[in-house]
Design an enzyme around this catalytic site. Structure first.
Site, PDB file in Angstrom:
ATOM      1  N   PRO A  17       0.776  -1.234   0.000  1.00  0.00           N
ATOM      2  CA  PRO A  17       0.000   0.000   0.000  1.00  0.00           C
ATOM      3  C   PRO A  17       0.811   1.290   0.000  1.00  0.00           C
ATOM      4  O   PRO A  17       0.251   2.369   0.179  1.00  0.00           O
ATOM      5  CB  PRO A  17      -0.804  -0.116   1.293  1.00  0.00           C
ATOM      6  CG  PRO A  17       0.109  -0.858   2.210  1.00  0.00           C
ATOM      7  CD  PRO A  17       0.831  -1.848   1.345  1.00  0.00           C
ATOM      8  N   ASP A  40       4.500   0.255 -11.796  1.00  0.00           N
ATOM      9  CA  ASP A  40       3.383   1.134 -12.069  1.00  0.00           C
ATOM     10  C   ASP A  40       3.380   2.356 -11.162  1.00  0.00           C
ATOM     11  O   ASP A  40       4.274   2.546 -10.338  1.00  0.00           O
ATOM     12  CB  ASP A  40       2.053   0.375 -12.015  1.00  0.00           C
ATOM     13  CG  ASP A  40       1.625  -0.023 -10.608  1.00  0.00           C
ATOM     14  OD1 ASP A  40       2.178   0.509  -9.630  1.00  0.00           O
ATOM     15  OD2 ASP A  40       0.717  -0.872 -10.490  1.00  0.00           O
ATOM     16  N   LYS A  62      -0.283   3.730 -14.844  1.00  0.00           N
ATOM     17  CA  LYS A  62      -1.652   4.024 -15.268  1.00  0.00           C
ATOM     18  C   LYS A  62      -2.275   4.933 -14.217  1.00  0.00           C
ATOM     19  O   LYS A  62      -2.799   4.461 -13.218  1.00  0.00           O
ATOM     20  CB  LYS A  62      -2.473   2.737 -15.396  1.00  0.00           C
ATOM     21  CG  LYS A  62      -1.957   1.770 -16.436  1.00  0.00           C
ATOM     22  CD  LYS A  62      -2.830   0.532 -16.518  1.00  0.00           C
ATOM     23  CE  LYS A  62      -2.329  -0.422 -17.581  1.00  0.00           C
ATOM     24  NZ  LYS A  62      -3.187  -1.621 -17.686  1.00  0.00           N
ATOM     25  N   GLY A  93       1.169  -1.880  -7.499  1.00  0.00           N
ATOM     26  CA  GLY A  93       0.745  -1.406  -6.189  1.00  0.00           C
ATOM     27  C   GLY A  93      -0.274  -2.324  -5.548  1.00  0.00           C
ATOM     28  O   GLY A  93      -1.062  -2.981  -6.230  1.00  0.00           O
ATOM     29  N   GLY A  94      -0.248  -2.395  -4.225  1.00  0.00           N
ATOM     30  CA  GLY A  94      -1.198  -3.246  -3.508  1.00  0.00           C
ATOM     31  C   GLY A  94      -0.960  -4.707  -3.801  1.00  0.00           C
ATOM     32  O   GLY A  94       0.170  -5.197  -3.747  1.00  0.00           O
ATOM     33  N   ASP A  95      -2.032  -5.411  -4.129  1.00  0.00           N
ATOM     34  CA  ASP A  95      -1.933  -6.810  -4.548  1.00  0.00           C
ATOM     35  C   ASP A  95      -2.337  -6.905  -6.020  1.00  0.00           C
ATOM     36  O   ASP A  95      -3.363  -6.351  -6.413  1.00  0.00           O
ATOM     37  CB  ASP A  95      -2.853  -7.693  -3.704  1.00  0.00           C
ATOM     38  CG  ASP A  95      -2.731  -9.159  -4.088  1.00  0.00           C
ATOM     39  OD1 ASP A  95      -1.975  -9.882  -3.422  1.00  0.00           O
ATOM     40  OD2 ASP A  95      -3.363  -9.574  -5.083  1.00  0.00           O
ATOM     41  N   MET A 174     -11.016   2.736  -6.295  1.00  0.00           N
ATOM     42  CA  MET A 174     -11.180   3.532  -7.521  1.00  0.00           C
ATOM     43  C   MET A 174     -12.570   4.159  -7.577  1.00  0.00           C
ATOM     44  O   MET A 174     -13.232   4.171  -8.614  1.00  0.00           O
ATOM     45  CB  MET A 174     -10.925   2.666  -8.756  1.00  0.00           C
ATOM     46  CG  MET A 174      -9.513   2.086  -8.804  1.00  0.00           C
ATOM     47  SD  MET A 174      -9.276   0.836 -10.095  1.00  0.00           S
ATOM     48  CE  MET A 174     -10.208  -0.557  -9.424  1.00  0.00           C
ATOM     49  N   ALA A 202      -2.569   5.733   2.781  1.00  0.00           N
ATOM     50  CA  ALA A 202      -2.787   5.293   4.168  1.00  0.00           C
ATOM     51  C   ALA A 202      -1.522   4.897   4.919  1.00  0.00           C
ATOM     52  O   ALA A 202      -1.441   5.085   6.132  1.00  0.00           O
ATOM     53  CB  ALA A 202      -3.774   4.129   4.188  1.00  0.00           C
TER      54      ALA A 202
END
Length: 251
Positions: A17, A40, A62, A93-95, A174, A202
């Site tokens: 995150p 990304d 993106k 990013g993230g998973d 999103m 966060a």
């Protein structure tokens, strides 16, 4: 002609995150051996420092509602770099499998004879804990709905209305552009007073957040100058932390 000594491999990897320390040990090890990293917009650039000196780093970001690298271009790069260089890391990013297109890239690579590997990442909704918002809490929320705010055709997911039939925590990815529609749906269903939180960045030092009622969601976003990347959390788990933090407004 491809170098027969090269084994083409693709690692689709979650960057977490934002906080670079929140990647897995396995992800750290793979980054150290990567020949190419395709990263990304949401992957923390500090992670690129883990790579070896001759690793090729290519931005394929993106950004929401802005210019972006077409998925077809990313596929072409995976194909080219895997066969010419060897170990390609697709750093997302993230998973990568939660509202990313990581599995599409895995399937593409497999179709072209590239070995594939998946390394999970901490998805952004889990970072809500840094704001004293648990995603579930005994006797308050028994589940989680993770919903995309904008479907491929640009519309709001119909799952939002379904999620409102339970006491589950609703997490909208999103969804910032859809804030007025989200608020309207809750008001129409007589649930406009349901608590909502918006959290931006966060896990990072410059994080921003606000807590309020979902009927006021567009105004909360506007007044607090919140923007992407951010998640919207809706549910009574948000009230659990009331009183635990005195520096967060409940509007």
């Amino acid at each position: 002609m491809n170098d027969r000594s090269i084994t083409p491999e693709l690692y689709v990897m979650g960057a977490g995150p934002g906080d670079p320390e929140l990647i897995t040990v396995k992800a750290h090890k793979v980054l150290q051996k990567a020949d190419v990293v395709l990263y990304d917009n949401l992957a923390n650039k500090e992670l690129l420092a883990i790579t070896k000196e001759d690793c090729e780093k290519i931005y394929v970001g993106k950004r929401p509602y802005q210019d972006y690298t077409p998925q077809e271009t990313i596929h072409e790069l995976i194909l080219e770099k895997a066969f010419s260089k060897g170990v390609v890391v697709r750093l997302k990013g993230g998973d990568p499998y939660i509202f990313g297109r990581g599995f599409e890239e895995v399937l593409f690579a497999r179709e072209h004879g590239i070995q594939t590997h998946y390394i999970p990442g901490i998805t952004s909704m889990q970072a809500s804990g840094f704001e004293d918002i648990p995603l579930t809490h005994r006797a308050v929320s028994e589940g989680i709905w993770a919903i995309t705010g904008t479907k491929k055709d640009g519309s709001l997911s119909k799952d939002l209305k379904l999620s409102m039939q339970s006491n589950a925590t609703v997490v909208v990815y999103m969804g910032m552009k859809k804030a007025p529609e989200i608020a309207a749906v809750y008001v129409q269903e007589g649930k406009g007073d349901t608590p909502v939180a918006v959290i931006q960045h966060a896990s990072l030092p410059h994080k921003k957040s606000v807590v309020g009622r979902v009927k006021d969601l567009p105004e909360l976003i506007r007044v607090n100058a919140l923007t992407y990347p951010a998640i919207i959390i809706i549910g009574w788990v948000i009230r659990v932390q009331e009183g635990a933090r005195s520096d967060r407004p409940f509007l």
